[in-house]
Design an enzyme around this catalytic site. Structure first.
Site, PDB file in Angstrom:
ATOM      1  N   HIS A 175      19.440  39.573  41.303  1.00 24.91           N
ATOM      2  CA  HIS A 175      20.831  38.532  41.419  1.00 24.91           C
ATOM      3  C   HIS A 175      20.398  37.588  41.981  1.00 24.91           C
ATOM      4  O   HIS A 175      20.193  37.421  43.257  1.00 24.91           O
ATOM      5  CB  HIS A 175      21.578  39.520  42.277  1.00 24.91           C
ATOM      6  CG  HIS A 175      23.058  38.866  42.629  1.00 24.91           C
ATOM      7  ND1 HIS A 175      24.038  39.660  42.284  1.00 24.91           N
ATOM      8  CD2 HIS A 175      23.324  37.617  42.834  1.00 24.91           C
ATOM      9  CE1 HIS A 175      25.275  38.953  42.495  1.00 24.91           C
ATOM     10  NE2 HIS A 175      24.820  37.785  42.851  1.00 24.91           N
ATOM     11  N   HIS A 223      21.364  32.898  41.961  1.00 25.36           N
ATOM     12  CA  HIS A 223      22.148  31.841  41.422  1.00 25.36           C
ATOM     13  C   HIS A 223      21.135  30.580  41.668  1.00 25.36           C
ATOM     14  O   HIS A 223      20.690  30.163  42.399  1.00 25.36           O
ATOM     15  CB  HIS A 223      23.309  31.455  42.698  1.00 25.36           C
ATOM     16  CG  HIS A 223      24.389  32.559  42.730  1.00 25.36           C
ATOM     17  ND1 HIS A 223      25.136  32.680  41.736  1.00 25.36           N
ATOM     18  CD2 HIS A 223      24.339  33.463  43.490  1.00 25.36           C
ATOM     19  CE1 HIS A 223      26.099  33.940  42.182  1.00 25.36           C
ATOM     20  NE2 HIS A 223      25.275  34.298  43.203  1.00 25.36           N
ATOM     21  N   LEU A 224      20.978  30.090  40.300  1.00 25.26           N
ATOM     22  CA  LEU A 224      20.197  28.823  40.222  1.00 25.26           C
ATOM     23  C   LEU A 224      20.788  27.529  39.921  1.00 25.26           C
ATOM     24  O   LEU A 224      20.378  26.455  40.182  1.00 25.26           O
ATOM     25  CB  LEU A 224      19.275  28.844  38.740  1.00 25.26           C
ATOM     26  CG  LEU A 224      18.230  30.079  39.087  1.00 25.26           C
ATOM     27  CD1 LEU A 224      17.306  30.232  37.792  1.00 25.26           C
ATOM     28  CD2 LEU A 224      17.065  29.655  40.149  1.00 25.26           C
ATOM     29  N   ARG A 225      22.199  27.759  39.806  1.00 25.27           N
ATOM     30  CA  ARG A 225      22.904  26.333  39.405  1.00 25.27           C
ATOM     31  C   ARG A 225      22.662  25.675  38.264  1.00 25.27           C
ATOM     32  O   ARG A 225      21.782  26.067  37.454  1.00 25.27           O
ATOM     33  CB  ARG A 225      23.282  25.360  40.546  1.00 25.27           C
ATOM     34  CG  ARG A 225      23.572  26.302  42.216  1.00 25.27           C
ATOM     35  CD  ARG A 225      24.822  27.016  41.907  1.00 25.27           C
ATOM     36  NE  ARG A 225      25.206  27.549  43.400  1.00 25.27           N
ATOM     37  CZ  ARG A 225      25.780  28.333  43.469  1.00 25.27           C
ATOM     38  NH1 ARG A 225      26.215  29.304  42.518  1.00 25.27           N
ATOM     39  NH2 ARG A 225      26.142  28.650  44.886  1.00 25.27           N
ATOM     40  N   ASN A 234      27.829  31.990  36.770  1.00 30.10           N
ATOM     41  CA  ASN A 234      28.869  31.382  37.479  1.00 30.10           C
ATOM     42  C   ASN A 234      28.689  29.730  37.771  1.00 30.10           C
ATOM     43  O   ASN A 234      28.848  29.469  39.001  1.00 30.10           O
ATOM     44  CB  ASN A 234      29.448  32.072  38.999  1.00 30.10           C
ATOM     45  CG  ASN A 234      28.552  31.815  39.880  1.00 30.10           C
ATOM     46  OD1 ASN A 234      27.390  31.798  39.607  1.00 30.10           O
ATOM     47  ND2 ASN A 234      29.099  32.038  41.276  1.00 30.10           N
ATOM     48  N   LYS A 268      28.648  39.778  33.721  1.00 28.72           N
ATOM     49  CA  LYS A 268      28.870  39.830  34.930  1.00 28.72           C
ATOM     50  C   LYS A 268      30.439  39.888  35.125  1.00 28.72           C
ATOM     51  O   LYS A 268      31.021  38.843  34.527  1.00 28.72           O
ATOM     52  CB  LYS A 268      28.395  38.566  35.575  1.00 28.72           C
ATOM     53  CG  LYS A 268      28.691  38.646  37.217  1.00 28.72           C
ATOM     54  CD  LYS A 268      28.118  39.525  37.943  1.00 28.72           C
ATOM     55  CE  LYS A 268      28.542  39.699  39.577  1.00 28.72           C
ATOM     56  NZ  LYS A 268      27.759  38.564  40.157  1.00 28.72           N
ATOM     57  N   HIS A 325      30.803  42.044  40.793  1.00 29.44           N
ATOM     58  CA  HIS A 325      31.041  41.771  42.217  1.00 29.44           C
ATOM     59  C   HIS A 325      32.164  42.531  42.466  1.00 29.44           C
ATOM     60  O   HIS A 325      33.409  42.281  42.155  1.00 29.44           O
ATOM     61  CB  HIS A 325      31.592  40.110  42.202  1.00 29.44           C
ATOM     62  CG  HIS A 325      31.641  39.835  43.507  1.00 29.44           C
ATOM     63  ND1 HIS A 325      31.021  38.866  44.131  1.00 29.44           N
ATOM     64  CD2 HIS A 325      32.948  40.019  44.276  1.00 29.44           C
ATOM     65  CE1 HIS A 325      31.427  38.738  45.545  1.00 29.44           C
ATOM     66  NE2 HIS A 325      32.850  39.470  45.535  1.00 29.44           N
ATOM     67  N   HIS A 362      25.183  43.145  45.244  1.00 27.70           N
ATOM     68  CA  HIS A 362      25.162  42.874  46.674  1.00 27.70           C
ATOM     69  C   HIS A 362      26.030  43.737  47.531  1.00 27.70           C
ATOM     70  O   HIS A 362      26.895  43.296  48.158  1.00 27.70           O
ATOM     71  CB  HIS A 362      25.513  41.359  46.820  1.00 27.70           C
ATOM     72  CG  HIS A 362      26.561  40.817  46.119  1.00 27.70           C
ATOM     73  ND1 HIS A 362      27.706  41.393  46.035  1.00 27.70           N
ATOM     74  CD2 HIS A 362      26.628  39.372  45.459  1.00 27.70           C
ATOM     75  CE1 HIS A 362      28.712  40.711  45.316  1.00 27.70           C
ATOM     76  NE2 HIS A 362      28.060  39.734  45.021  1.00 27.70           N
ATOM     77  N   LEU A 403      29.889  35.989  50.525  1.00 28.99           N
ATOM     78  CA  LEU A 403      30.546  37.018  50.110  1.00 28.99           C
ATOM     79  C   LEU A 403      30.104  37.999  48.898  1.00 28.99           C
ATOM     80  O   LEU A 403      28.954  37.677  48.315  1.00 28.99           O
ATOM     81  CB  LEU A 403      31.680  36.450  49.238  1.00 28.99           C
ATOM     82  CG  LEU A 403      32.861  35.668  49.943  1.00 28.99           C
ATOM     83  CD1 LEU A 403      33.929  35.102  49.373  1.00 28.99           C
ATOM     84  CD2 LEU A 403      33.832  36.814  50.793  1.00 28.99           C
ATOM     85  N   ASP A 429      20.689  37.330  45.991  1.00 29.99           N
ATOM     86  CA  ASP A 429      21.963  36.609  45.892  1.00 29.99           C
ATOM     87  C   ASP A 429      21.952  35.389  46.595  1.00 29.99           C
ATOM     88  O   ASP A 429      22.828  34.669  47.213  1.00 29.99           O
ATOM     89  CB  ASP A 429      23.197  37.356  46.577  1.00 29.99           C
ATOM     90  CG  ASP A 429      24.490  36.829  46.284  1.00 29.99           C
ATOM     91  OD1 ASP A 429      24.427  36.051  45.499  1.00 29.99           O
ATOM     92  OD2 ASP A 429      25.472  36.978  47.115  1.00 29.99           O
ATOM     93  N   HIS A 462      24.272  26.046  48.188  1.00 28.57           N
ATOM     94  CA  HIS A 462      25.460  25.152  48.229  1.00 28.57           C
ATOM     95  C   HIS A 462      24.856  23.847  49.228  1.00 28.57           C
ATOM     96  O   HIS A 462      24.197  23.905  50.168  1.00 28.57           O
ATOM     97  CB  HIS A 462      26.535  25.566  49.151  1.00 28.57           C
ATOM     98  CG  HIS A 462      27.305  26.713  48.288  1.00 28.57           C
ATOM     99  ND1 HIS A 462      28.127  26.363  47.337  1.00 28.57           N
ATOM    100  CD2 HIS A 462      27.023  28.146  48.429  1.00 28.57           C
ATOM    101  CE1 HIS A 462      28.515  27.802  47.061  1.00 28.57           C
ATOM    102  NE2 HIS A 462      28.002  28.721  47.509  1.00 28.57           N
ATOM    103  N   ALA A 479      31.185  30.122  50.278  1.00 26.02           N
ATOM    104  CA  ALA A 479      30.307  31.380  50.392  1.00 26.02           C
ATOM    105  C   ALA A 479      29.055  31.469  49.887  1.00 26.02           C
ATOM    106  O   ALA A 479      28.935  30.795  48.719  1.00 26.02           O
ATOM    107  CB  ALA A 479      31.347  32.489  49.817  1.00 26.02           C
TER     108      ALA A 479
END
Ligand code: NCD
Ligand code: ZN
Ligand code: ZN
Length: 349
Positions: free
Chosen positions: A19, A21-23, A47, A105, A142, A180, A225, A253, A257, A269
């Site tokens: 899980h 996030h690579l953006r 996302n 997802k 989620h 998560h 979150l 996760d 940011h 978050a």
């Protein structure tokens, strides 16, 4: 696959992050090497803005990830699609046929970062979920309800009763990963449920309870979150992760940011752990006296659930203290990693 273990060093099969996030764009280029150093593969969250909702968009995103990978590093992005009220059931068949999309997802609308395009009522998606069940495409969840009358700290437990149980009753053969997890309720639900279900657990939910967000002042870099919970929940997660139960596996996760988006009157978050994820997990397993269970959690249980081979090669973590940087670059901005400026006790070689 042998585990060589001493109290001061552990060597395990190269792990994966289930899980992440690579953006995109410049941020992607900054954070990807951190993950590729730690993990062979990762399930890449969809996302983005706009979200990755089609096989064509996922293929293009995958190419951008591979193009951002520095020379000499090996890393395989395992792509996902973002479920919406309007996802076409045929899109699932296209995704399955692609070979590089490994899951879909579910973000309940409004639940977390970039979830505005998420699902408002899962009943809108039943045709899609039926096709997923038929072709064997896992649903990643989620797991929080977003109703304003539910206390923020109860959102995951309420999700189990209102969404997860009915969903699994209606579609008992659908593979689901409860992403998560943060509560003893979720850990217990996953451990006891019938059928194809698993859960990912982050390093920060194994190491910290909700006091950490308020230790000496408000600490936005510990806000994610689902939010950190009480100590009894942290302990239940440690028990689940170190139990040897193959339903529980590693998912950082890690959620980058920019510093200004976190240190704000309405901060985003997400905790950034890609830089030192294995060190944090090793710390959590060492604290529990369960280093012998780390390899299954980090390197075996995830591939078994997704029907993928285990990685070749190993990584070694040694007990060696080092200091996390205060910030790391994120495009032409910067981000603050979890534990910024603090010493941690394990180091991946
Ligand atoms: N975990 C988080 O707090 N944030 C994630 C979204 C998510 O995984 O819910 C993000 O994309 O920033
Ligand atoms: Zn989430
Ligand atoms: Zn996430």
């Amino acid at each position: 696959m042998s585990t060589i273990e001493t109290p001061n060093s552990i060597t395990i099969t190269r792990p994966d992050d289930w899980h992440l996030h690579l953006r995109d764009g410049a941020a992607l280029a900054s954070v990807l090497p951190h993950t590729a150093r730690q993990f062979a593969r990762a399930i890449v969250m969809p996302n983005l803005k706009p979200p990755v909702t089609t096989t064509v968009a996922a293929a293009a995103y995958r190419e951008r990830i591979l193009a951002a990978l520095p020379e000499g590093m090996s890393f395989e992005p395992l792509m996902t699609l973002y479920l919406t009220n309007n996802t076409d059931p045929d899109e699932i068949r296209r995704a399955m046929d692609s070979g590089f999309i490994h899951a879909v997802k579910l973000y309940p609308a409004g639940a977390t970062t970039n979830s505005d395009a998420g699902v408002t009522d899962l009943r809108n998606c039943y045709k899609v979920l039926e096709v997923m069940q038929e072709v064997g495409m896992p649903l990643l969840v989620h797991g929080e309800v977003t109703d304003h009358d539910i206390d923020l700290f109860d959102r995951e437990a309420v999700f189990i009763e209102r969404v997860m149980r009915p969903l699994r009753r209606d579609l008992p053969a659908l593979s689901i990963v409860f992403e998560h997890i943060t509560t003893k309720d979720a850990a217990q639900y996953v451990a006891e449920a019938e059928g194809p279900i698993a859960a990912t657990i982050t390093a920060h939910h194994l190491l910290y309870n909700r006091n950490e967000i308020f230790r000496g002042g408000i600490r936005p870099h510990y806000y994610c979150l689902p939010v950190l919970k009480r100590e009894e929940h942290r302990l239940a997660l440690v028990t689940a992760a170190t139990s040897g139960d193959e339903r529980f596996f590693l998912g950082t996760d890690s959620a980058p940011h920019a510093i200004g988006a976190k240190e704000s009157s309405c901060g985003c978050a997400g905790c950034y752990t890609a830089l030192h994820a294995m060190e944090l997990y090793t710390q959590a397993f060492a604290d529990a006296g369960a280093l012998d269970k780390l390899e299954a959690f980090a390197s075996f249980n995830g591939p078994a659930f997704y029907g993928l081979p285990r990685n070749e090669g190993t990584v070694t973590l040694t007990r060696e203290s080092w200091t996390l940087p205060a910030t790391v670059p994120m495009g032409d901005n910067a981000l603050v990693p979890l534990n910024a400026g603090e010493r941690i006790d394990w180091k991946m070689l």
